[in-house]
Structures are given as structure tokens and as C-alpha cells.
Design a protein around this motif. Structure first.
Motif: not given
Length: 289
Positions: A105-124
């Protein structure tokens, strides 16, 4: 307990191995590390590889229970989301993917609202987690080093070790990506090669140009013949070999494109006003190799 039937699918452009494994008793199965095709010259994606896996699943009569990634790949796009859309099977990855998301997220300078909680997957999955695919027990091993989020799936007598080990004549995988560590990789390899001798080890890549691509060797074969492990190196000895080799390697040609897709669980970036997705390249973040 059943041991799985394993089918490997080779992708020559990226040197990647993808897998389908299934329980022969119940015909329930899982896909591991599927590739979404990408032509970097045209900026075009396609699903030829993923369709091969899907055709095999359907023709074999497998009931797909999981679409599994071992880590966010730097050398190919993940087809997990496309396959989920076709089959409804849930997606999963290791729990430490959240650290990779925050880093990139930092390397790509993605916005703060980009989810970094792994919620893009169904299971962690966390280290030590267990589940079943039919009658095949699957245990998750946290295997950092190549990335800070890498995991191994030990399904019956088959260990899917992603980019931790290569085939014995190629040794092990690099540890110089952001978040990588040759010290962690040494410990991960030691844990994998402490599995029973007959365990089938399935690797994520094979680049040996002088022979046909291979994907499988046993734990015993790795301990006896793996060029980075057969002499029982100390951690310091292994790190010296691995770090020296990594210093000579260029970054993967698809890394800056692939991580944007793979930290999103295999999704393209959100489409802009014209309905098209775009990739960002962080100029001068990495030094030329």
C-alpha cells in the motif's frame, strides 16, 4: 485418511506450477496457485490457464472446495477471483498477507481506504490451522522467507511449498523481495524438510533450461540432493549462499504489475470513469539491477 491425487499444470511464460489436488474417495478437491494470464506488452489479461484447471476439475468430476494461494505472487497474477466467480468455491491465503498489503500500500501510494485486513479473501489461515478436503487432512505451516506471508499446505502426504524450495538441482527460492528474509527462509526449509521422508514436495516454479520442467520430489530426495541443503549448512552458511545469489538477480519482470493484483486477492484495480482498470508503476522506488 486419504492421500490426494495431484495434477500439476505448467505455465511456461512465468515458469509457474499450478495444482489441483483431490481426495479419490470423495472426489472433493482444491486448486492451488492458479495463474491469470497477462501479456505485459499489450496490457491484456486472459483466462487460458485458469480455464485449463477448471476443465480438468469438471472433466474429472471433482467438487471444488477451495481456491488456495500460498502467498501474494510477484511473478504472475492470481486467477483466484475468476475461478471463484465460475465455481463459487471460497478463496484463502495466509493470515500474514495483511503485512504484505500494508507494505505494498505504501509502495503504490494507495489511498487510506484500501483494505489491508485480508478481507479480499474468504479465509485467512494461521500457522497450525487444519481443515479437510474430503478425507484428506490439510495442515497449514507458516513458511516465511520468500515473502513475509508465505504458507505451505500439507495435504496428506503432499506438501505444496510454493516458492520456498525449487527442484533439488535448483536449490531454493530467492528471499530479497520486500519483506523477504534469508534467515526466515532457512528456518522454513528446515521445518518443511523435517516432514516424513516420503512426503511429496510440490514446488511453485521450475526454471531449469536444460531439462523438461519438473514439480515433484520427496523430502528424502531434497535432503539428499538439494544443492542448497544436502551439505547440512548452518544458518550462516545458507544465508551467505542465498544472499550472494539474490544480489545477482533482476527483479521479476511482472512484479510491479502482479502485486497490485495479488494484494487484492486476484482482482484488477477498481475501474476508473471510463470503465477500464489501470496499473501504477512506482518510478525510482527500486534501484535498477
Amino acid at each position: 485418511m486419504s492421500n490426494p491425487v495431484v495434477k500439476g499444470f505448467w505455465d511456461q511464460p512465468t515458469g509457474s506450477w499450478q495444482y489441483v489436488f483431490h481426495d479419490p474417495d470423495t472426489m472433493k478437491g482444491a486448486i492451488i496457485d492458479p495463474v491469470l494470464d497477462f501479456d505485459p506488452l499489450a496490457g491484456a489479461t486472459s483466462t487460458a490457464n485458469a480455464q485449463r484447471l477448471l476443465d480438468y476439475v469438471r472433466e474429472t468430476g471433482i467438487t471444488l472446495e477451495w481456491i488456495l494461494d500460498t502467498h501474494p505472487h510477484a511473478d504472475h497474477f492470481s486467477a483466484a477471483q475468476w475461478l471463484k466467480a465460475q465455481t463459487g468455491a471460497p478463496t484463502a491465503i495466509g493470515a500474514h498477507v495483511t503485512g504484505v498489503q500494508k507494505l505494498w500500500q505504501g509502495i503504490y501510494h494507495l489511498p487510506p481506504e484500501f483494505a489491508t485486513d485480508g478481507s479480499q479473501w474468504d479465509r485467512l489461515f494461521a500457522d497450525g490451522d487444519q481443515f479437510r478436503v474430503g478425507n484428506v487432512p490439510v495442515q497449514v505451516m507458516f513458511s516465511p522467507g520468500h515473502t513475509l506471508a508465505s504458507i505451505t499446505y500439507v495435504a496428506g502426504d503432499a506438501a505444496f511449498v510454493h516458492d520456498t524450495l525449487m527442484m533439488p538441482d535448483s536449490g531454493s527460492s530467492r528471499a530479497d523481495f520486500p519483506g523477504g528474509s534469508s534467515a526466515a527462509l532457512y528456518n522454513s526449509i528446515a521445518a518443511i524438510l523435517a516432514l516424513p521422508d516420503a512426503t511429496r514436495v510440490f514446488v511453485g516454479h521450475d526454471y531449469a533450461p536444460e531439462r523438461e520442467a519438473q514439480c515433484e520430489a520427496t523430502v528424502a530426495e531434497h535432503r539428499r540432493a538439494n544443492i542448497h541443503w544436502k551439505d547440512a549448512p548452518t544458518e550462516a552458511e545458507y544465508r551467505a549462499i542465498r544472499d550472494a545469489r539474490d544480489a545477482t538477480l533482476p527483479l521479476p519482470k511482472l512484479m510491479l504489475a502482479a502485486l497490485q493484483i495479488n494484494i487484492r486477492g486476484g482482482r484488477l484495480p477498481e475501474a476508473e470513469a471510463d470503465g477500464r482498470s489501470y496499473l501504477k508503476i512506482p518510478l525510482d522506488y527500486f534501484r535498477s539491477r
